[in-house]
Design a protein around this motif. Structure first.
Motif, PDB file in Angstrom:
ATOM      1  N   ASN A   1       1.042   4.003  -2.963  1.00  0.00           N
ATOM      2  CA  ASN A   1       0.727   5.395  -2.694  1.00  0.00           C
ATOM      3  C   ASN A   1       1.872   6.322  -3.089  1.00  0.00           C
ATOM      4  O   ASN A   1       1.654   7.458  -3.504  1.00  0.00           O
ATOM      5  CB  ASN A   1       0.415   5.571  -1.204  1.00  0.00           C
ATOM      6  CG  ASN A   1      -0.151   6.940  -0.888  1.00  0.00           C
ATOM      7  OD1 ASN A   1      -1.047   7.425  -1.567  1.00  0.00           O
ATOM      8  ND2 ASN A   1       0.384   7.577   0.137  1.00  0.00           N
TER       9      ASN A   1
ATOM     10  N   PRO B   1      -0.047   6.705  -7.094  1.00  0.00           N
ATOM     11  CA  PRO B   1      -1.197   7.144  -6.277  1.00  0.00           C
ATOM     12  C   PRO B   1      -2.506   7.194  -7.058  1.00  0.00           C
ATOM     13  O   PRO B   1      -3.577   7.073  -6.458  1.00  0.00           O
ATOM     14  CB  PRO B   1      -0.763   8.537  -5.799  1.00  0.00           C
ATOM     15  CG  PRO B   1       0.254   8.994  -6.806  1.00  0.00           C
ATOM     16  CD  PRO B   1       0.965   7.755  -7.232  1.00  0.00           C
ATOM     17  N   TRP B   2      -2.427   7.369  -8.390  1.00  0.00           N
ATOM     18  CA  TRP B   2      -3.648   7.436  -9.186  1.00  0.00           C
ATOM     19  C   TRP B   2      -4.404   6.108  -9.202  1.00  0.00           C
ATOM     20  O   TRP B   2      -5.605   6.073  -9.536  1.00  0.00           O
ATOM     21  CB  TRP B   2      -3.317   7.844 -10.622  1.00  0.00           C
ATOM     22  CG  TRP B   2      -2.339   6.935 -11.299  1.00  0.00           C
ATOM     23  CD1 TRP B   2      -0.981   7.049 -11.316  1.00  0.00           C
ATOM     24  CD2 TRP B   2      -2.643   5.747 -12.044  1.00  0.00           C
ATOM     25  NE1 TRP B   2      -0.405   6.028 -12.021  1.00  0.00           N
ATOM     26  CE2 TRP B   2      -1.412   5.212 -12.492  1.00  0.00           C
ATOM     27  CE3 TRP B   2      -3.835   5.107 -12.381  1.00  0.00           C
ATOM     28  CZ2 TRP B   2      -1.342   4.052 -13.246  1.00  0.00           C
ATOM     29  CZ3 TRP B   2      -3.765   3.940 -13.143  1.00  0.00           C
ATOM     30  CH2 TRP B   2      -2.520   3.429 -13.567  1.00  0.00           C
TER      31      TRP B   2
ATOM     32  N   THR C   1      -6.539  -0.519   2.187  1.00  0.00           N
ATOM     33  CA  THR C   1      -6.756   0.485   1.141  1.00  0.00           C
ATOM     34  C   THR C   1      -7.651   1.603   1.651  1.00  0.00           C
ATOM     35  O   THR C   1      -7.384   2.789   1.422  1.00  0.00           O
ATOM     36  CB  THR C   1      -7.385  -0.162  -0.105  1.00  0.00           C
ATOM     37  OG1 THR C   1      -6.598  -1.284  -0.509  1.00  0.00           O
ATOM     38  CG2 THR C   1      -7.451   0.826  -1.247  1.00  0.00           C
TER      39      THR C   1
ATOM     40  N   LEU D   1      -5.626   3.706   4.145  1.00  0.00           N
ATOM     41  CA  LEU D   1      -4.650   4.576   3.495  1.00  0.00           C
ATOM     42  C   LEU D   1      -5.337   5.767   2.838  1.00  0.00           C
ATOM     43  O   LEU D   1      -4.810   6.888   2.866  1.00  0.00           O
ATOM     44  CB  LEU D   1      -3.862   3.787   2.452  1.00  0.00           C
ATOM     45  CG  LEU D   1      -2.745   4.549   1.726  1.00  0.00           C
ATOM     46  CD1 LEU D   1      -1.692   5.041   2.709  1.00  0.00           C
ATOM     47  CD2 LEU D   1      -2.096   3.667   0.660  1.00  0.00           C
ATOM     48  N   SER D   2      -6.516   5.542   2.282  1.00  0.00           N
ATOM     49  CA  SER D   2      -7.222   6.643   1.622  1.00  0.00           C
ATOM     50  C   SER D   2      -7.684   7.708   2.605  1.00  0.00           C
ATOM     51  O   SER D   2      -7.947   8.845   2.216  1.00  0.00           O
ATOM     52  CB  SER D   2      -8.435   6.107   0.850  1.00  0.00           C
ATOM     53  OG  SER D   2      -9.452   5.670   1.733  1.00  0.00           O
TER      54      SER D   2
ATOM     55  N   ALA E   1       0.832  -1.208   0.000  1.00  0.00           N
ATOM     56  CA  ALA E   1       0.000   0.000   0.000  1.00  0.00           C
ATOM     57  C   ALA E   1       0.864   1.255   0.000  1.00  0.00           C
ATOM     58  O   ALA E   1       0.576   2.222  -0.720  1.00  0.00           O
ATOM     59  CB  ALA E   1      -0.923  -0.010   1.221  1.00  0.00           C
ATOM     60  N   LEU E   2       1.934   1.273   0.797  1.00  0.00           N
ATOM     61  CA  LEU E   2       2.803   2.455   0.858  1.00  0.00           C
ATOM     62  C   LEU E   2       3.534   2.669  -0.472  1.00  0.00           C
ATOM     63  O   LEU E   2       3.671   3.808  -0.936  1.00  0.00           O
ATOM     64  CB  LEU E   2       3.806   2.302   2.003  1.00  0.00           C
ATOM     65  CG  LEU E   2       3.216   2.360   3.417  1.00  0.00           C
ATOM     66  CD1 LEU E   2       4.281   2.044   4.455  1.00  0.00           C
ATOM     67  CD2 LEU E   2       2.583   3.718   3.692  1.00  0.00           C
TER      68      LEU E   2
ATOM     69  N   ASP F   1      -4.524  11.644   5.649  1.00  0.00           N
ATOM     70  CA  ASP F   1      -4.304  12.834   4.829  1.00  0.00           C
ATOM     71  C   ASP F   1      -3.043  13.594   5.201  1.00  0.00           C
ATOM     72  O   ASP F   1      -2.880  14.752   4.827  1.00  0.00           O
ATOM     73  CB  ASP F   1      -5.514  13.772   4.904  1.00  0.00           C
ATOM     74  CG  ASP F   1      -5.925  14.072   6.348  1.00  0.00           C
ATOM     75  OD1 ASP F   1      -5.109  13.825   7.261  1.00  0.00           O
ATOM     76  OD2 ASP F   1      -7.055  14.532   6.561  1.00  0.00           O
TER      77      ASP F   1
ATOM     78  N   LEU G   1      -5.048   4.306  -6.517  1.00  0.00           N
ATOM     79  CA  LEU G   1      -5.740   4.057  -5.256  1.00  0.00           C
ATOM     80  C   LEU G   1      -7.258   4.127  -5.416  1.00  0.00           C
ATOM     81  O   LEU G   1      -7.987   3.280  -4.890  1.00  0.00           O
ATOM     82  CB  LEU G   1      -5.272   5.055  -4.194  1.00  0.00           C
ATOM     83  CG  LEU G   1      -3.878   4.802  -3.614  1.00  0.00           C
ATOM     84  CD1 LEU G   1      -3.527   5.886  -2.610  1.00  0.00           C
ATOM     85  CD2 LEU G   1      -3.821   3.428  -2.964  1.00  0.00           C
ATOM     86  N   THR G   2      -7.748   5.159  -6.135  1.00  0.00           N
ATOM     87  CA  THR G   2      -9.199   5.286  -6.295  1.00  0.00           C
ATOM     88  C   THR G   2      -9.802   4.107  -7.060  1.00  0.00           C
ATOM     89  O   THR G   2     -10.799   3.522  -6.599  1.00  0.00           O
ATOM     90  CB  THR G   2      -9.546   6.613  -6.990  1.00  0.00           C
ATOM     91  OG1 THR G   2      -9.148   7.707  -6.146  1.00  0.00           O
ATOM     92  CG2 THR G   2     -11.035   6.715  -7.254  1.00  0.00           C
TER      93      THR G   2
ATOM     94  N   GLN H   1       2.331   7.807   7.886  1.00  0.00           N
ATOM     95  CA  GLN H   1       1.453   6.906   7.157  1.00  0.00           C
ATOM     96  C   GLN H   1       1.733   5.454   7.531  1.00  0.00           C
ATOM     97  O   GLN H   1       0.806   4.671   7.790  1.00  0.00           O
ATOM     98  CB  GLN H   1       1.630   7.102   5.655  1.00  0.00           C
ATOM     99  CG  GLN H   1       1.093   8.409   5.118  1.00  0.00           C
ATOM    100  CD  GLN H   1       1.292   8.531   3.617  1.00  0.00           C
ATOM    101  OE1 GLN H   1       2.080   7.786   3.024  1.00  0.00           O
ATOM    102  NE2 GLN H   1       0.577   9.462   2.996  1.00  0.00           N
TER     103      GLN H   1
END
Length: 319
Positions: A86, A90-91, A156, A159-160, A82-83, A163, A93-94, A170
């Motif tokens: 990210n 990062p794109w 996930t 992580l989202s 995950a790290l 902020d 993740l969504t 993180q």
């Protein structure tokens, strides 16, 4: 003396910075863990079934095996993945979050569909035809596979929700979420699978009538408790899964569902007048759940008629 005072000042500054960092980690972990509530409840509701039909002495060892694998999945595999994702992609993740949200919607929708159109459960037949050790091995493997999927979704989602851009905050927040959620889920599972044994023990060996009555009450209530937890887990899955899909579409540029739900929640809060925050949350969660249920029901034929046959064709040894 001035040098010593300066040293004390430096130590105090470092301690203050460390305390601030710990506060940030705790705050981010709390925020992330709360958002993953739907997956947590479903995990706790699903896991006890893997100990059903096996000797009572094996219940806690089975829970520990699954919990140990869950720690490994989250901390050794999923947290670094995950790290890295990210940091470098990062794109993604969504879309990945939306895939996980769709999975939650499918799981919740399938449970609702099974209530509408009951399906025969083959679990007892399997328990009768397999020896206990073989059955336990199969159950543990199935539980670990399910846990890996749910853990990936938890990490996930977590992580989202973090902020703060500092890498170490993180990492620490994700590790805290992973450890806390695993302890919470499998501690609750251990209590659930042993509650009937405790109740039976109290009902037969209690020295006082109220103690024996409490034991009988625990034994009688456990089936209802498990059904209730399962129902709460289903609702939570649909709510969280629908929320993920709505927010994901909003992030990707399709704002209509998000804006309509927000407008409806604001209108309801204004109409009621009292407790606007609670009303807004309730309407938003309810509409997100409806979106999740609709998506889950729509995914059932896709999964059963396309994804499952294709995966069976690609991996025939796992059938």
């Amino acid at each position: 003396m001035s040098g010593l005072l300066a040293l004390f000042d430096d130590v105090a500054a470092i301690a203050k910075l460390a305390a601030t960092q710990l506060d940030d980690v705790a705050a981010q972990a709390s925020k992330a863990g709360t958002k993953a509530a739907g997956v947590i409840i479903d995990d706790a509701a699903v896991t006890p079934k893997y100990a059903t039909g096996l000797p009572a002495a094996r219940e806690l060892p089975i829970v520990w095996k699954i919990a140990r694998a869950s720690f490994f999945n989250k901390l050794v595999i999923l947290l670094p993945a995950a790290l890295l994702l990210n940091a470098f992609l990062p794109w993604m993740l969504t879309p990945l979050l939306m895939i996980g949200g769709a999975y939650l919607c499918f799981e919740g929708g399938e449970k609702v569909w099974h209530l509408i159109v009951p399906h025969k459960d083959h679990g007892p037949q399997e328990a009768e035809t397999l020896e206990a050790a073989h059955l336990e091995e199969q159950r543990v493997k199935g539980a670990i596979k399910t846990d890996f999927i749910l853990s990936a979704e938890i990490m996930t989602i977590a992580l989202s929700q973090i902020d703060i851009g500092t890498f170490w905050i993180q990492a620490a927040a994700l590790a805290l979420v992973a450890i806390g959620i695993t302890v919470l889920v499998y501690g609750a599972v251990a209590l659930l699978v042993k509650a009937d044994d405790v109740g039976l023990h109290l009902s037969t060996t209690g020295h006082f009538a109220p103690t024996r009555a409490l034991g009988r009450g625990i034994v009688r209530s456990m089936p209802g408790v498990l059904v209730g937890i399962g129902a709460i887990g289903t609702v939570a899955m649909l709510w969280v899964g629908g929320s993920i899909l709505v927010h994901g579409l909003h992030d990707l540029g399709w704002h209509l569902p998000y804006e309509q739900i927000k407008h409806a929640a604001t209108w309801a809060a204004d109409a009621v007048g009292a407790m606007p925050g609670f009303v807004t949350w309730g309407v938003t969660a309810g509409l997100d759940g409806i979106v999740g249920l609709a998506a889950g029901l729509a995914l059932i034929p896709v999964v059963t008629r396309a994804i499952v046959p294709v995966s069976g064709w690609l991996f025939p040894e796992k059938l």
